[in-house]
Write a protein that holds these residues in place. Structure first.
Motif, PDB file in Angstrom:
ATOM      1  N   TYR B  59      40.706  47.812  28.606  1.00 56.10           N
ATOM      2  CA  TYR B  59      39.985  48.484  27.530  1.00 56.10           C
ATOM      3  C   TYR B  59      38.474  48.335  27.696  1.00 56.10           C
ATOM      4  N   SER B  60      38.076  47.320  28.456  1.00 56.61           N
ATOM      5  CA  SER B  60      36.661  46.985  28.518  1.00 56.61           C
ATOM      6  C   SER B  60      36.401  46.229  29.824  1.00 56.61           C
ATOM      7  N   LEU B  61      35.159  45.872  30.075  1.00 57.48           N
ATOM      8  CA  LEU B  61      34.874  45.038  31.249  1.00 57.48           C
ATOM      9  C   LEU B  61      34.338  43.683  30.795  1.00 57.48           C
ATOM     10  N   SER B  62      35.006  43.092  29.796  1.00 54.59           N
ATOM     11  CA  SER B  62      34.576  41.787  29.295  1.00 54.59           C
ATOM     12  C   SER B  62      35.021  40.713  30.274  1.00 54.59           C
ATOM     13  N   GLU B  68      40.513  42.461  33.439  1.00 51.88           N
ATOM     14  CA  GLU B  68      39.186  43.048  33.332  1.00 51.88           C
ATOM     15  C   GLU B  68      38.269  42.503  34.418  1.00 51.88           C
ATOM     16  N   GLN B 101      30.898  51.860  30.166  1.00 55.76           N
ATOM     17  CA  GLN B 101      30.609  50.665  30.979  1.00 55.76           C
ATOM     18  C   GLN B 101      30.710  50.975  32.470  1.00 55.76           C
TER      19      GLN B 101
END
Lengths: 77, 772
Positions: B59-62, B68, B101
């Motif tokens: 969902y994200s690049l955390s 991720e 992102q």
């Protein structure tokens, strides 16, 4: 009126004002689209009352009441 | 060869697109160091072949989840020639969050706007040309499922891959844009690649970046002191996430024109969900589905037709010879489908595979070896060692695949996520999340796919705890041990009811699992209950093509294992049972002179507290051998009983009139062993319990090792299994033999509980003091 998400009744809706909490959980809530301004709608609760299911940004998300307590919203009335 | 990466949210159709693009060239491996699937394949319809890497769904690049971190490191370090970002058009806002992102990296990006068919079906429209203009990267409408627009997508990606692209951000107008600009210039000066991406992550206070660029961090901290946002204070991570979503709502979301303006309208999927997760019916429906799956896979009386209509058995119909063998080839086939009851589809597939295909093949191969001029030990090695080993492993394939198919359907249809939703409340009590339920219940079928399924668990400790208790959910191969020993107890001692004993043993496994999880979560695997913030994807019909791809992956994996580790181990066991210490070849009947018997006699005293050790006298070691042989595969336990019982009858001159040692269910074999050793009921029950909770078969151990990925954790797991089985079996034996020892066990459990609570309280106090 200010209200945290875990106090919502089924069918209630509100707008996210801010997200409390720390690090990982907070970031996860943000990444899933629970950011200030997002409209949120409590769709249902699990058969045992917890976790809950909400609609946010057009999709279904489930989270526990403890996590929902981090989401402060503005509701009408 | 060009190299493209597929990136996107979970459930956005990434796997479907990957399968469509690469066809049968897909290859599954693991990313080094972590258990996340690495899928690669080749696309051949461009000017040159293109390698396609399927990045994990994110969902994200955390920096918080391994998936991720893998995705971002792959793009930054491996520099693919193009990143294809799949965006679910039915869920535009959240999907574009990842896009904002990705475009910050200095890599060509093409957006694949997937599920356009569904958007159009709903009467909605997306202005992809406008979206492309606003995003600054090509946007191609596709339907991965109907294979629309794929050629165009790949052609555009190929064209992009020849250009160089510099990262761009949607944070230009945010309060942090000056800081980001300054950091970017500073990083660029230091020769850092992808300076924009690193600058933004550094501003977000991303733990990976702050480690990498310690000196630049100073600039941010200085800026922070002068900065104060009215909502976020100086929480830059929140500020950045918020700015991204704001930008998306204002600039990208308007390209979607909805026919129906109501925000929270009910779709067909919602209506289905209303029933499936109903307040009252949700749990019964779930139990019914679960029962149906096991019934379809394992039941030998499909829909209970045999019981209801009192159908005649093959013997009643006169289709069998006097020896109980099928009359002819046609009856053999019939016997795969029917015998007094119609079999369930899973059992039919299993019978055809084992009786007609694998059985025939290995029977024929065995005959060839038998008829050859090889020495007797070579024949024994090939037939009893290698062929029996391989065929016993291959015989597992049907139930594993059938069970896996059903669970894949649950997963693909979106119901699996709902099961986690329904059950989370219950599982939280044990420090697990609702997602841990599926792998556990799969354990009743086979531990191997169950352990692989733990990949859906995000928390490493939760995953370890789940992998460890999966074998306690007694698998299909352990069932014969239960039925044989329970049957022998009823037949020989005349106590109890075999069904009740079997059921209670299953229950014992579940209780042991719960206690073990509670114990681990409050001692070695302490940690907060993992968070449960999960997307509930819309229901949709599972894709046949995807299901087949899943099954094919599984089959390849399993067959590879059968011919490597399991084959090797069966050969070793064969040598140990057929050679003496003096390296003399032994016939089956001389097994008690074998190396294995020697070793077993040596360790036999260790099993005395469990009821099947030294107290059983001369032939007592047979139980130890059976248990050890079970480490290869649990069906070895009963197979070993049959072999050993035959030897015992020959050696000990037992009077076993009327017993049929070779009978398949093994009840008579166990009775012969009871006669020879004088073991009692508590010892026998302890023996079942030991086999149920001890180290599982080789295949499961190998899987656990691969899934845990951490040598220390894996060794800890082996110790845990030994300790658990030893304690459980010892408790059963001692309490069963001397009832008053129950008080001693209760006292010990009480003491241990008190000690753990006390130690945890003390360390919590210490932590509090340290904080102050």
């Amino acid at each position: 009126m200010e209200k945290t998400l875990e106090q919502f009744e089924i069918g209630e809706r509100g707008a996210v004002k801010r997200v409390l909490g720390e690090g990982k959980i907070k970031r996860r809530l943000f990444d899933m689209g629970i950011t200030p301004g997002a409209e949120i709608f409590l769709r249902k609760k699990a058969p045992l009352g917890d976790p809950i299911e909400v609609t946010v940004r057009g999709y279904e998300l489930t989270l526990r009441k403890t996590e929902a307590a981090c989401v402060v919203t503005e509701v009408e009335g | 060869m060009k190299n493209f990466a597929l990136a996107g949210n979970p459930n956005c159709g990434k796997t479907t697109l990957f399968n469509s693009l690469t066809g049968s060239t897909a290859h599954v491996g693991n990313w080094p160091g972590v258990t996340v699937d690495k899928k690669t394949g080749t696309y051949k319809k461009c000017a040159e072949p293109i390698a396609i890497v399927d990045l994990p769904g994110i969902y994200s690049l955390s920096p918080y989840t391994p998936e991720e971190v893998i995705a971002r490191n792959y793009i930054l370090d491996e520099k693919p020639d193009c990143v294809i970002n799949i965006v679910d058009a039915t869920n535009l806002e959240r999907n574009l969050y990842l896009t904002t992102q990705l475009i910050e990296m200095d890599v060509p990006v093409v957006i694949a706007l997937n599920m356009m068919d569904e958007v159009e079906k709903a009467g909605d429209k997306i202005d992809s040309v406008e979206l492309e203009k606003r995003l600054g990267v090509p946007v191609q409408k596709i339907s991965a499922l109907k294979e629309n627009g794929l050629k165009e997508l790949m052609d555009r990606a190929y064209a992009e891959s020849k250009k160089t692209r510099v990262g761009a951000t949607v944070l230009e107008k945010s309060a942090l844009s000056h800081l980001i600009g300054d950091i970017k210039i500073a990083l660029k000066g230091q020769g850092v690649k992808d300076p924009l991406f690193h600058a933004i992550k550094l501003v977000e206070n991303d733990s990976i970046e702050t480690e990498m660029h310690k000196d630049t961090l100073q600039m941010i901290n200085e800026f922070k002191e002068t900065f104060e946002d009215e909502i976020f204070g100086d929480d830059f991570e929140a500020l950045v996430a918020d700015a991204r979503y704001k930008y998306i709502s204002e600039n990208f979301a308007p390209t979607l024109k909805k026919k129906n303006k109501e925000k929270f309208q009910a779709t067909r999927s919602d209506k289905a969900d209303k029933v499936m997760t109903h307040k009252i019916w949700g749990i019964p429906i779930f139990l019914l589905i679960l029962f149906a799956i096991f019934h379809l896979t394992f039941s030998e009386d499909f829909l209970y037709l045999g019981k209801i209509f009192s159908l005649p058995s093959l013997e009643d119909l006169g289709f069998l010879t006097a020896e109980g063998e099928p009359l002819n080839y046609g009856v053999r086939w019939l016997a795969c489908l029917y015998d007094g009851a119609v079999f369930s589809p899973g059992v039919i597939i299993n019978n055809i595979w084992n009786n007609m295909l694998v059985g025939e093949l290995f029977g024929w191969l065995g005959g060839l070896v038998e008829g050859s001029s090889m020495s007797s030990w070579a024949v024994g090695l090939i037939n009893n060692g290698i062929f029996d080993g391989i065929s016993s492993v291959l015989s597992f394939l049907p139930p594993i695949l059938v069970l896996f198919l059903f669970f894949s359907i649950l997963e693909d249809s979106g119901y699996m996520a709902r099961i986690a939703f329904i059950l989370d409340r219950m599982f939280r009590r044990f420090g697990l999340s609702g997602r841990a339920f599926m792998p556990m219940i799969m354990g009743f079928g086979c531990s191997v796919p169950a352990m692989i399924n733990t990949r859906t668990l995000a928390d490493e400790k939760e995953r370890t705890a789940t992998v460890r208790v999966i074998p306690f959910f007694s698998c299909g191969a352990k069932l014969p041990i239960l039925t044989a020993v329970a049957g022998a107890i009823v037949a020989y001692f005349g106590v109890g009811n075999a069904d009740v004993i079997t059921f209670l043993m299953y229950l014992l496994g579940i209780v042991t699992a719960i206690v073990a999880v509670l114990l681990m979560r409050s001692t070695t695997l302490k940690g907060e209950t993992p968070p449960f913030i999960m997307e509930l994807p819309a229901y949709h019909a599972p894709q046949f093509k995807n299901l087949m791809a899943h099954l094919w992956d599984k089959t390849k994996h399993f067959v590879k294992k059968a011919f490597t580790i399991i084959l090797a181990s069966t050969i070793v066991i064969w040598f140990l049972t057929h050679f003496s210490f003096a390296w003399k070849f032994l016939e089956d009947e001389e097994i008690n002179q074998s190396i294995l018997a020697g070793i077993s006699q040596l360790v036999q005293p260790l099993f005395t507290p469990l009821g099947f050790g030294s107290q059983l006298g001369e032939y007592g070691w047979v139980f130890v051998v059976a248990a050890v042989a079970g480490l290869i595969a649990k069906e070895n336990v009963i197979a070993t009983f049959a072999t050993l019982a035959a030897c015992l009858v020959a050696v000990a001159n037992l009077n076993v009139g009327g017993l049929d040692i070779a009978a398949e269910e093994g009840v008579d074999a166990v009775q012969a062993m009871v006669l020879a050793t004088g073991i009692g009921v508590p010892g026998l029950i302890a023996f079942i319990a030991f086999n149920m909770t001890t180290i599982p078969c080789f295949a499961a151990v190998g899987t656990a090792k691969a899934e845990l990925q951490n040598d220390k954790r894996f060794k800890g797991t082996l110790v845990f299994w030994i300790a658990a089985s030893y304690l459980v079996a010892a408790a059963i034996y001692t309490i069963g033999s001397w009832w008053w020892t129950a008080f001693i066990w209760a006292a010990l459990v009480g003491l241990a509980t008190w000690l753990i609570v006390w130690l945890n309280k003390r360390s919590a106090l210490k932590a509090k003091k340290a904080e102050q």
